[in-house]
Write a protein that holds these residues in place. Structure first.
Motif, mmCIF file in Angstrom:
data_model
loop_
_atom_site.group_PDB
_atom_site.id
_atom_site.type_symbol
_atom_site.label_atom_id
_atom_site.label_comp_id
_atom_site.label_asym_id
_atom_site.label_seq_id
_atom_site.Cartn_x
_atom_site.Cartn_y
_atom_site.Cartn_z
ATOM 1 N N GLN A 171 0.826 -1.201 0.000
ATOM 2 C CA GLN A 171 0.000 0.000 0.000
ATOM 3 C C GLN A 171 0.866 1.260 0.000
ATOM 4 O OE1 GLN A 171 -2.406 -0.771 3.439
ATOM 5 N NE2 GLN A 171 -4.006 -1.799 2.268
ATOM 6 N N ARG A 172 1.982 1.225 0.745
ATOM 7 C CA ARG A 172 2.895 2.369 0.726
ATOM 8 C C ARG A 172 3.480 2.567 -0.669
ATOM 9 N NH1 ARG A 172 4.449 0.346 5.839
ATOM 10 N NH2 ARG A 172 6.204 -0.776 4.924
ATOM 11 N N ARG A 173 3.892 1.459 -1.299
ATOM 12 C CA ARG A 173 4.474 1.565 -2.633
ATOM 13 C C ARG A 173 3.466 2.154 -3.611
ATOM 14 N NH1 ARG A 173 4.246 -0.488 -7.312
ATOM 15 N NH2 ARG A 173 2.556 -1.907 -6.698
ATOM 16 N N SER A 228 -6.940 8.417 -2.901
ATOM 17 C CA SER A 228 -7.562 7.800 -1.728
ATOM 18 C C SER A 228 -8.564 6.726 -2.112
ATOM 19 C CB SER A 228 -8.251 8.876 -0.889
ATOM 20 O OG SER A 228 -9.244 9.531 -1.658
ATOM 21 N N ALA A 229 -9.129 6.808 -3.316
ATOM 22 C CA ALA A 229 -10.086 5.793 -3.750
ATOM 23 C C ALA A 229 -9.386 4.530 -4.216
ATOM 24 C CB ALA A 229 -10.967 6.332 -4.877
ATOM 25 N N VAL A 230 -8.123 4.669 -4.642
ATOM 26 C CA VAL A 230 -7.379 3.516 -5.165
ATOM 27 C C VAL A 230 -6.490 2.916 -4.093
ATOM 28 C CG1 VAL A 230 -5.714 2.774 -6.907
ATOM 29 C CG2 VAL A 230 -7.448 4.484 -7.475
ATOM 30 N N VAL A 231 -5.886 3.762 -3.273
ATOM 31 C CA VAL A 231 -4.937 3.325 -2.266
ATOM 32 C C VAL A 231 -5.456 3.758 -0.909
ATOM 33 C CG1 VAL A 231 -2.545 3.398 -1.536
ATOM 34 C CG2 VAL A 231 -3.104 3.652 -3.954
ATOM 35 N N THR A 232 -5.615 2.824 0.000
ATOM 36 C CA THR A 232 -6.155 3.151 1.312
ATOM 37 C C THR A 232 -5.074 3.621 2.259
ATOM 38 O OG1 THR A 232 -5.899 0.839 2.016
ATOM 39 C CG2 THR A 232 -8.015 1.489 1.072
ATOM 40 N N TRP A 233 -3.805 3.344 1.955
ATOM 41 C CA TRP A 233 -2.717 3.731 2.853
ATOM 42 C C TRP A 233 -2.444 5.208 2.735
ATOM 43 C CZ3 TRP A 233 2.093 5.956 2.558
ATOM 44 C CH2 TRP A 233 2.903 5.813 3.683
ATOM 45 N N HIS A 234 -2.110 5.870 3.853
ATOM 46 C CA HIS A 234 -1.721 7.271 3.839
ATOM 47 C C HIS A 234 -0.583 7.440 4.836
ATOM 48 C CE1 HIS A 234 -1.782 11.620 4.366
ATOM 49 N NE2 HIS A 234 -2.425 11.677 3.212
ATOM 50 N N PRO A 235 0.456 8.210 4.511
ATOM 51 C CA PRO A 235 1.617 8.317 5.391
ATOM 52 C C PRO A 235 1.285 8.868 6.760
ATOM 53 C CG PRO A 235 1.687 9.990 3.663
ATOM 54 C CD PRO A 235 0.614 8.995 3.295
ATOM 55 N N ARG A 236 0.248 9.675 6.890
ATOM 56 C CA ARG A 236 -0.091 10.191 8.206
ATOM 57 C C ARG A 236 -0.600 9.094 9.123
ATOM 58 N NH1 ARG A 236 -2.816 16.178 8.055
ATOM 59 N NH2 ARG A 236 -1.048 17.295 7.139
ATOM 60 N N ARG A 237 -1.113 8.002 8.522
ATOM 61 C CA ARG A 237 -1.645 6.902 9.323
ATOM 62 C C ARG A 237 -0.557 5.927 9.718
ATOM 63 N NH1 ARG A 237 -6.191 3.930 6.316
ATOM 64 N NH2 ARG A 237 -6.962 6.077 6.314
ATOM 65 N N GLY A 291 2.927 6.479 9.029
ATOM 66 C CA GLY A 291 4.248 7.065 9.134
ATOM 67 C C GLY A 291 4.901 7.149 7.774
ATOM 68 N N SER A 292 5.517 8.274 7.463
ATOM 69 C CA SER A 292 6.122 8.474 6.149
ATOM 70 C C SER A 292 7.574 8.828 6.295
ATOM 71 C CB SER A 292 5.388 9.585 5.386
ATOM 72 O OG SER A 292 5.479 10.787 6.107
ATOM 73 N N ALA A 293 8.311 8.594 5.213
ATOM 74 C CA ALA A 293 9.716 8.941 5.191
ATOM 75 C C ALA A 293 9.850 10.446 5.078
ATOM 76 C CB ALA A 293 10.423 8.249 4.017
ATOM 77 N N ALA A 294 10.921 11.013 5.658
ATOM 78 C CA ALA A 294 11.116 12.453 5.606
ATOM 79 C C ALA A 294 11.419 12.888 4.195
ATOM 80 C CB ALA A 294 12.262 12.848 6.537
ATOM 81 N N GLY A 295 10.918 14.066 3.856
ATOM 82 C CA GLY A 295 11.223 14.622 2.547
ATOM 83 C C GLY A 295 10.322 14.157 1.441
ATOM 84 N N THR A 296 9.284 13.354 1.732
ATOM 85 C CA THR A 296 8.397 12.887 0.676
ATOM 86 C C THR A 296 7.401 13.970 0.344
ATOM 87 O OG1 THR A 296 6.975 11.890 2.336
ATOM 88 C CG2 THR A 296 8.614 10.476 1.307
ATOM 89 N N THR A 297 6.876 13.908 -0.861
ATOM 90 C CA THR A 297 5.912 14.899 -1.324
ATOM 91 C C THR A 297 4.531 14.545 -0.812
ATOM 92 O OG1 THR A 297 7.180 15.250 -3.323
ATOM 93 C CG2 THR A 297 4.890 15.976 -3.348
#
Length: 256
Positions: free
Chosen positions: A137-139, A237-246, A248-254
C-alpha cells in the motif's frame, strides 16, 4: 503447573508472571511466551454443590426472622483441575484444558502447548501478511503521488508554453497593426504626433509581450503543496487506502 512450566522451558519458551487489576484487586497469572507472544494461563479447581446443614445460629436467626434465607448448598472443591486463559482476557475461551473422565489435565499439557504453538505461528503469519500489505500500500501510494506530481508539472509547463505562444501571436499582431498604420499615412498624409506616440508605445508593448526577446528556458517546477496537485491526485484515496499520516512516512516525501 510445575509439569507445564518444566515442559515449556524444555521447548525453549519463557515463563513470566503477569499482574492485572480487576475490581480493585491484583490478580496474578502466569504467561507462556512463544515467539514473542505471551499467552496467560490460570489454574482453577472445579467445585460441586453439596447439601448444607444449617448451623444452630442460623436456625435461631431464622426463627426470629422468617424471611432470612439460609443457604441450602455449599461449594466444595472436587479436585478436578482446569487450565486456560483467564476470564476477561483477549484469549478467553481460546484455549482450555481440564481433567476429564478418561484423562488428567497433566496428560493434556502437551496438547495445550501445541495449541499455543499453533496460535503463535498463526499470529506471526497474520502479522507478516499485514506488513506485506502495508508495504504494498505504501508503494502504491507513493507511485500514485509521483504520477500526480508528474502530471502536475506537465500541465504547468503546457500552460506556460500556451501562454508564450499566445503572447508571441499578440506581439506579432500589434507589430503588424503598427506597420499597417504607418503605411496608411504615407505620401502627403503625415503621421500625427499623438498617433506616432501611440504607435511607439504599442511597439514597445509588443517587445514586452514577445517571449522571443529573451532566451527561452524550461520553467521551474510548481510547488507541490497540499491541494496544488491536479485532479488525478484526488483519486488516490479511492485507489490506495494507505496514507503516510496513518502509518508514518519517510522524511522529505511529497504530500498531496
Amino acid at each position: 503447573m510445575h509439569a507445564l512450566l518444566t515442559e515449556a522451558e524444555s521447548r525453549g519458551y519463557t515463563v513470566e508472571t503477569q499482574t492485572d487489576l480487576q475490581r480493585g484487586e491484583a490478580v496474578h497469572t502466569l504467561a507462556i511466551v512463544i515467539r514473542g507472544r505471551a499467552f496467560p494461563l490460570v489454574l482453577t479447581e472445579r467445585t460441586a454443590k453439596v447439601p448444607r446443614e444449617p448451623t444452630p445460629q442460623e436456625l435461631r436467626q431464622q426463627e426470629h426472622s422468617p424471611w432470612t434465607r439460609v443457604p441450602k448448598y455449599d461449594e466444595e472443591f472436587i479436585g478436578r483441575l482446569a487450565l486456560g486463559a483467564p476470564a476477561g482476557n483477549w484469549y478467553q475461551h481460546s484455549y482450555f484444558y481440564s481433567d476429564g473422565a478418561r484423562w488428567t489435565l497433566e496428560s493434556r499439557l502437551g496438547h495445550l502447548l501445541q495449541d499455543l504453538e499453533r496460535r503463535a505461528a498463526e499470529a506471526e503469519r497474520r502479522e507478516r501478511e499485514k506488513e506485506l500489505r502495508e508495504a504494498e500500500q505504501r508503494r502504491r501510494w507513493y507511485a500514485a503521488v509521483a504520477l500526480a506530481r508528474e502530471q502536475q508539472v506537465e500541465q504547468y509547463r503546457a500552460r506556460v508554453l500556451t501562454g508564450q505562444t499566445r503572447a508571441w501571436r499578440q506581439a506579432a499582431e500589434i507589430r503588424a497593426f503598427c506597420q499597417a498604420a504607418r503605411r496608411a499615412r504615407t505620401g502627403d498624409t503625415a503621421v500625427a504626433t499623438d498617433e506616432a506616440d501611440w504607435l511607439e508605445w504599442a511597439e514597445a508593448y509588443a517587445e514586452q509581450l514577445d517571449p522571443l526577446q529573451t532566451p527561452l528556458r524550461t520553467p521551474p517546477d510548481p510547488p507541490a503543496a497540499r491541494g496544488s496537485l491536479p485532479h488525478t491526485a484526488w483519486t488516490i484515496s479511492a485507489v490506495v487506502t494507505w496514507h503516510p499520516r496513518r502509518y508514518g512516512s519517510a522524511a522529505g516525501t511529497t504530500s498531496c
